[in-house]
Design a protein around this motif. Structure first.
Motif, mmCIF file in Angstrom:
data_model
loop_
_atom_site.group_PDB
_atom_site.id
_atom_site.type_symbol
_atom_site.label_atom_id
_atom_site.label_comp_id
_atom_site.label_asym_id
_atom_site.label_seq_id
_atom_site.Cartn_x
_atom_site.Cartn_y
_atom_site.Cartn_z
ATOM 1 N N SER A 187 0.717 -1.217 0.062
ATOM 2 C CA SER A 187 0.108 -0.055 0.118
ATOM 3 C C SER A 187 0.810 1.375 0.021
ATOM 4 N N ILE A 188 1.926 1.245 1.023
ATOM 5 C CA ILE A 188 2.745 2.415 0.848
ATOM 6 C C ILE A 188 3.677 2.697 -0.430
ATOM 7 N N ALA A 189 4.067 1.445 -1.144
ATOM 8 C CA ALA A 189 4.277 1.532 -2.533
ATOM 9 C C ALA A 189 3.415 2.099 -3.347
ATOM 10 N N LYS A 190 2.455 1.808 -3.424
ATOM 11 C CA LYS A 190 1.290 2.397 -4.400
ATOM 12 C C LYS A 190 1.086 3.877 -4.139
ATOM 13 N N ILE A 191 1.063 4.182 -2.931
ATOM 14 C CA ILE A 191 0.727 5.522 -2.761
ATOM 15 C C ILE A 191 2.126 6.344 -3.020
ATOM 16 N N ASP A 192 3.435 5.855 -2.944
ATOM 17 C CA ASP A 192 4.410 6.586 -3.316
ATOM 18 C C ASP A 192 4.397 6.691 -4.900
ATOM 19 N N GLN A 193 3.934 5.642 -5.656
ATOM 20 C CA GLN A 193 3.955 5.586 -7.092
ATOM 21 C C GLN A 193 2.763 6.759 -7.567
ATOM 22 N N GLU A 194 1.718 6.826 -6.987
ATOM 23 C CA GLU A 194 0.708 8.072 -7.314
ATOM 24 C C GLU A 194 1.437 9.278 -6.671
ATOM 25 N N LEU A 195 1.983 9.483 -5.631
ATOM 26 C CA LEU A 195 2.410 10.778 -5.222
ATOM 27 C C LEU A 195 3.463 11.302 -6.383
ATOM 28 N N GLU A 196 4.280 10.424 -6.822
ATOM 29 C CA GLU A 196 5.409 10.495 -7.845
ATOM 30 C C GLU A 196 4.640 10.954 -9.079
ATOM 31 N N LYS A 197 3.630 10.530 -9.541
ATOM 32 C CA LYS A 197 2.699 10.808 -10.736
ATOM 33 C C LYS A 197 2.034 12.346 -10.648
ATOM 34 N N ILE A 198 1.769 12.418 -9.320
ATOM 35 C CA ILE A 198 1.181 13.773 -9.015
ATOM 36 C C ILE A 198 2.314 14.943 -9.182
ATOM 37 N N ASN A 199 3.247 14.842 -8.441
ATOM 38 C CA ASN A 199 4.375 15.525 -8.453
ATOM 39 C C ASN A 199 4.954 15.638 -9.982
ATOM 40 N N ASP A 200 4.925 14.797 -10.733
ATOM 41 C CA ASP A 200 5.367 15.091 -12.105
ATOM 42 C C ASP A 200 4.370 15.874 -12.895
ATOM 43 N N LYS A 201 3.016 15.489 -12.872
ATOM 44 C CA LYS A 201 1.956 16.421 -13.298
ATOM 45 C C LYS A 201 1.951 17.843 -12.865
ATOM 46 N N HIS A 202 2.310 18.090 -11.649
ATOM 47 C CA HIS A 202 2.250 19.578 -10.862
ATOM 48 C C HIS A 202 3.509 19.940 -11.498
ATOM 49 N N LYS A 203 4.475 19.538 -11.870
ATOM 50 C CA LYS A 203 5.668 20.019 -12.448
ATOM 51 C C LYS A 203 5.173 20.600 -13.864
ATOM 52 N N ASP A 204 4.554 19.730 -14.748
ATOM 53 C CA ASP A 204 4.151 19.987 -15.867
ATOM 54 C C ASP A 204 3.089 21.349 -16.052
#
Length: 131
Positions: free
Chosen positions: A97-114
């Protein structure tokens, strides 16, 4: 978070079109989701720490010890081996669950940067995209 007023010379008059508004709204929704995920991750990490402590206690217990397992309002008596198996499975699920959350947070951070690149490019200092 202190808000800062822009000097009149720093403001840029730019009309916000529908596409810009969609991107601004997306940034806000992603930001809200990010904060929800951070809270959820913190809760899971605390639970994981408790489970690991329990696992340590199980390791020290006698081999013939029996343990009470709570299932709803009922308790089941299980042996040490079964308890160890259950807690290992539970720990594994929390780590996933923590790994999945980390993956989703990474995707959100990437989209935020864009989105920041696009929106700051369009609105310069007239927009504040704080996370």
């Amino acid at each position: 978070m202190a808000s800062q007023m822009l000097d009149k010379k720093d403001e840029i008059e730019t009309e916000v079109n529908a596409e810009d508004q969609k991107m601004i709204n997306l940034f806000g929704r992603l930001n809200n989701r990010k904060h929800e995920l951070i809270k959820e991750k913190k809760f899971i990490e605390e639970d994981l720490e408790k489970a690991r402590d329990s696992q340590d206690d199980l390791f020290l217990a006698d081999d013939d010890a029996k343990f009470n397992y709570s299932m709803g309002e009922a308790f089941l008596e299980i042996d040490k081996a079964e308890s160890e198996s259950m807690i290992e499975k539970y720990i594994s699920q929390m780590e996933e669950s923590i790994a999945k959350i980390d993956q989703e947070l990474e995707k959100i951070n990437d989209k935020h940067k864009d989105l920041k690149v696009i929106l700051y490019g369009r609105f310069k200092n007239s927009i504040n995209l704080e996370e």
